[in-house]
Design a protein around this motif. Sequence first.
Motif, mmCIF file in Angstrom:
data_model
loop_
_atom_site.group_PDB
_atom_site.id
_atom_site.type_symbol
_atom_site.label_atom_id
_atom_site.label_comp_id
_atom_site.label_asym_id
_atom_site.label_seq_id
_atom_site.Cartn_x
_atom_site.Cartn_y
_atom_site.Cartn_z
ATOM 1 N N SER A 162 -2.678 12.470 11.703
ATOM 2 C CA SER A 162 -3.227 11.800 10.530
ATOM 3 C C SER A 162 -4.443 10.962 10.874
ATOM 4 O O SER A 162 -5.225 10.614 9.990
ATOM 5 C CB SER A 162 -2.160 10.923 9.876
ATOM 6 O OG SER A 162 -1.817 9.870 10.725
ATOM 7 N N THR A 202 0.859 -1.191 0.000
ATOM 8 C CA THR A 202 0.000 0.000 0.000
ATOM 9 C C THR A 202 0.897 1.244 0.000
ATOM 10 O O THR A 202 2.084 1.152 0.308
ATOM 11 C CB THR A 202 -0.874 0.083 1.277
ATOM 12 O OG1 THR A 202 -0.041 0.479 2.377
ATOM 13 C CG2 THR A 202 -1.547 -1.236 1.611
ATOM 14 N N ARG A 228 -2.711 -0.706 12.309
ATOM 15 C CA ARG A 228 -2.489 -0.345 10.909
ATOM 16 C C ARG A 228 -1.043 -0.616 10.523
ATOM 17 O O ARG A 228 -0.170 -0.681 11.387
ATOM 18 C CB ARG A 228 -2.754 1.155 10.697
ATOM 19 C CG ARG A 228 -4.153 1.599 11.034
ATOM 20 C CD ARG A 228 -4.930 1.873 9.772
ATOM 21 N NE ARG A 228 -6.355 1.848 10.038
ATOM 22 C CZ ARG A 228 -7.155 2.896 9.868
ATOM 23 N NH1 ARG A 228 -6.673 4.028 9.429
ATOM 24 N NH2 ARG A 228 -8.447 2.777 10.098
ATOM 25 N N ILE A 229 -0.814 -0.715 9.237
ATOM 26 C CA ILE A 229 0.572 -0.749 8.787
ATOM 27 C C ILE A 229 0.889 0.621 8.198
ATOM 28 O O ILE A 229 -0.035 1.337 7.805
ATOM 29 C CB ILE A 229 0.833 -1.883 7.766
ATOM 30 C CG1 ILE A 229 0.032 -1.665 6.474
ATOM 31 C CG2 ILE A 229 0.500 -3.255 8.340
ATOM 32 C CD1 ILE A 229 0.765 -0.916 5.424
ATOM 33 N N PRO A 230 2.144 1.030 8.146
ATOM 34 C CA PRO A 230 3.348 0.325 8.549
ATOM 35 C C PRO A 230 3.635 0.471 10.039
ATOM 36 O O PRO A 230 3.147 1.367 10.700
ATOM 37 C CB PRO A 230 4.436 1.041 7.751
ATOM 38 C CG PRO A 230 3.952 2.457 7.682
ATOM 39 C CD PRO A 230 2.447 2.338 7.541
ATOM 40 N N PHE A 290 -4.608 -8.156 5.175
ATOM 41 C CA PHE A 290 -5.820 -7.426 5.557
ATOM 42 C C PHE A 290 -7.062 -8.299 5.406
ATOM 43 O O PHE A 290 -8.018 -8.175 6.167
ATOM 44 C CB PHE A 290 -6.007 -6.157 4.719
ATOM 45 C CG PHE A 290 -4.953 -5.114 4.960
ATOM 46 C CD1 PHE A 290 -4.178 -5.129 6.106
ATOM 47 C CD2 PHE A 290 -4.745 -4.091 4.039
ATOM 48 C CE1 PHE A 290 -3.207 -4.157 6.345
ATOM 49 C CE2 PHE A 290 -3.784 -3.114 4.265
ATOM 50 C CZ PHE A 290 -3.010 -3.154 5.404
ATOM 51 N N SER A 312 3.690 6.059 9.747
ATOM 52 C CA SER A 312 4.768 6.196 8.773
ATOM 53 C C SER A 312 5.609 7.448 9.035
ATOM 54 O O SER A 312 6.827 7.426 8.870
ATOM 55 C CB SER A 312 4.195 6.224 7.357
ATOM 56 O OG SER A 312 3.327 7.322 7.182
ATOM 57 N N ASN A 358 1.182 3.672 2.086
ATOM 58 C CA ASN A 358 1.853 3.958 3.357
ATOM 59 C C ASN A 358 2.923 2.928 3.675
ATOM 60 O O ASN A 358 3.962 3.257 4.243
ATOM 61 C CB ASN A 358 0.835 4.023 4.501
ATOM 62 C CG ASN A 358 -0.008 5.281 4.440
ATOM 63 O OD1 ASN A 358 0.470 6.333 4.026
ATOM 64 N ND2 ASN A 358 -1.273 5.170 4.819
HETATM 65 N N1 GSH Z 1 -1.423 7.528 9.310
HETATM 66 C C1 GSH Z 1 -1.022 6.158 9.120
HETATM 67 C C2 GSH Z 1 -1.988 5.476 8.175
HETATM 68 C C3 GSH Z 1 -1.782 4.002 8.112
HETATM 69 C C4 GSH Z 1 -2.850 3.280 7.307
HETATM 70 O O1 GSH Z 1 -3.958 3.787 7.131
HETATM 71 N N2 GSH Z 1 -2.536 2.060 6.818
HETATM 72 C C5 GSH Z 1 -3.490 1.266 6.061
HETATM 73 C C6 GSH Z 1 -2.842 0.745 4.809
HETATM 74 S S1 GSH Z 1 -2.271 2.055 3.772
HETATM 75 C C7 GSH Z 1 -3.933 0.067 6.889
HETATM 76 O O2 GSH Z 1 -3.145 -0.504 7.624
HETATM 77 N N3 GSH Z 1 -5.201 -0.352 6.789
HETATM 78 C C8 GSH Z 1 -5.701 -1.497 7.491
HETATM 79 C C9 GSH Z 1 -7.014 -1.250 8.164
HETATM 80 O O3 GSH Z 1 -7.561 -0.153 7.980
HETATM 81 O O4 GSH Z 1 -7.489 -2.141 8.857
HETATM 82 C C10 GSH Z 1 0.404 6.102 8.617
HETATM 83 O O5 GSH Z 1 0.810 7.017 7.899
HETATM 84 O O6 GSH Z 1 1.124 5.165 8.982
#
Ligand code: GSH
Lengths: 257, 238
Positions: free
Chosen positions: B119, A14, A56-58, A38, A75, A16
Motif C-alpha cells: 500500500s 480517518t 502513520r495511523i493506525p 496530525f 491496517s 484507515n
Molecule cells: N497503508 C496504511 C495507510 C495509513 C495512512 O495513510 N494513514 C493516514 C491516515 S488515514 C495517516 O496516518 N496520515 C498521516 C500522515 O500522512 O502524516 C494503512 O492501511 O494503515
Amino acid sequence: MASDSDIHLYTAQTPNGIKISILLEELGLPYQTTKLEFSKSTQKEPWFLEINPNGRIPAITDKFTDGKPIRLFESGSIMQYLVARYDKDHKFSFPPGSREFLEMNNWLFFMNAGVGPMQGQANHFTRYAPEHIEYGVNRYQNETRRLYGVLDKHLADTKAEYLVGNKCTIADISHWGWVSAAGWAGVNLDDFPHLKKWEERMWARPALKKGANVPDPYKLKELLQDKEKMDRHAAEARNWVQQGMKEDAEKNAARSK
Amino acid sequence: MANLLQKITGGLKAEKPIKLYGHGGGPNPWKVEVILRELGLPFDRQIMDFADLKKEPFESINPNGRVPAIEDPNTGMKLWESGAIIEYLLETYDSSNSLSYTSGAEKWEQKCWLHFQMSGQGPYFGQRAWFTLYHSEKNLTSCLDRYGNEIRRVISVIDAHLKSTGREYLVGDKCTYADLSFATWHWLLTSPPNIMGEGFAKEWEENYPLAWKWNERMQARAAVKEARDERTKVISGK
Ligand SMILES: N[C@@H](CCC(=O)N[C@@H](CS)C(=O)NCC(=O)O)C(=O)O
Ligand SMILES: N[C@@H](CCC(=O)N[C@@H](CS)C(=O)NCC(=O)O)C(=O)O
C-alpha cells in the motif's frame, strides 16, 4: 484469550483508523486508545516511530503470546493479526488455508493496495492540493470509480450480502470507512447500487457504529450533506497535509546538500 | 481436509506448474516470479496484453483486471493481488521456512512490511512511473514532485529502520519475502526507464546508504537476477 492481551490502538478519525476500532468492537475486545494529532505532527514523533516506523495511523501494541510486547503497523496486517489471534470461532474471518480465507485476503489487499491509495489520491487532488490540477482530480476519481465498479459487480454477480462467504469479514470492514466516504473524494455512491446497499447494511451494524466513533465522533455522513462545512473541514486538513508535504520535501533536500 | 492441513503447515509439494499471468513492464507480476523462483516451484508464465485484462476470460481469474494473478492446479486455487499471492505461496509451499518466519513476533512484523510495500511502495512508485512515462509532455511538475518525494520517503523509512535495528534485512536476521516484495519496483529506479532520473542511484546510495546496501544484497540473489533477466528478454521481445 482477551485477559492475556493488552491492546492499545493509536488512531485518528480517518477511514484507515476506524477499520481497527470497528474490528475491535465487532470482536468485543477491550482496548485503550491514543488519538494522534496530525495538526501537531504527533505521528512523526520518535516515540510513535518506534511503534510505526512509517509514521502513520493506525498502529497497535499488544501483549504477545510470549508475554512480551508486540507492535503492529499497516491496517491490513493489524486486521490479519487480530483475527488470527482473537477470532478463533471465525466470526469475521475463515480458517487459514481455506478457499474463503484466501479469497478474503485477495479483497483485503485490493483495498489496501487499490481503493485506499487511489481514493486517497482523489481526496488529495479534490480537497487538499495546493493548486487545482484537473488532470489529477479526474485520474484518481476515475480510478476510484473503476475500483467501486469492481466491488459493485462482484456483489451483483455473487448475489451475496458481503464480499466473501456471505458473512461480514475483515474484507468488508476494511472497505467500509472508504466506501462511506465516497462523497468526500467526489464519487457518487448512487452510481453503484449494490455497493450502496452493502454500505447501508454495514452501517446498520451496532458494533460498526460504535467503532466508527473512535477516537472522535463520526460526523462524515452529516458533513457530506453540508457544502459549507465540507469546505471548512477541507481547509483545516489542507493546512497539515501541505505542511507535511513541505517538511518531507525539505528533509529530502537537506540530505542532498 | 488433508489438503487443507498440509497447506497450513506449508508442506504441500507442487507437482504441476503454477500458472502466472504477467506482463513485461509492470513490476508486480515479477515480484511473484521472484518468490516462485526462490521457492524453486515449477511455473508457467503467460504474458498478457493489457487489452485482454479487463474482459473475460481473465476477469473470472481476477475481477480487478490486473496482473499478477495465478492459477494453481495443485490446489485448484485462483488468486490475485501480488501480496495475497505471496502469502499463499509461502503458507502453502515454504516447508523449510527458507523465506519466512512462521511463528513469533517476526511472523507479524513480516506482514507489516509486506503491507507497507503493497500500500505504500507499489501504488506511489506506480504513480511516479505513470507521470514520468505517459504524461511527461504535460509537464505536471507538482505531480512528479509529489510522487518523487513519496519514493524518497519510503526509502528513508527503510533506511531508518535498518539503522535502528542494526540488521541487514527488515525482519530478523535473514532475507524474507517481506524484503523481496520491494525488490522489483527498485528496477525502475536504478535502470531504464529511470523514473526518478538518471542521477537517482547516486542520490539513493549517498542519502540512504543502508537501504541502498539492503537493495544491493537482494539484487545479488540468483532468483532476483533471473527474474530480472527474463523481464529484459520479454520487454525486448527476444
Ligand atoms: N497503508 C496504511 C495507510 C495509513 C495512512 O495513510 N494513514 C493516514 C491516515 S488515514 C495517516 O496516518 N496520515 C498521516 C500522515 O500522512 O502524516 C494503512 O492501511 O494503515
Ligand atoms: N495491487 C496490485 C497491482 C497490480 C497492478 O497494478 N498491475 C499492473 C501491472 S504492474 C496492471 O495489471 N496494469 C494493467 C492495467 O492497469 O490495466 C498487485 O500488487 O497485484
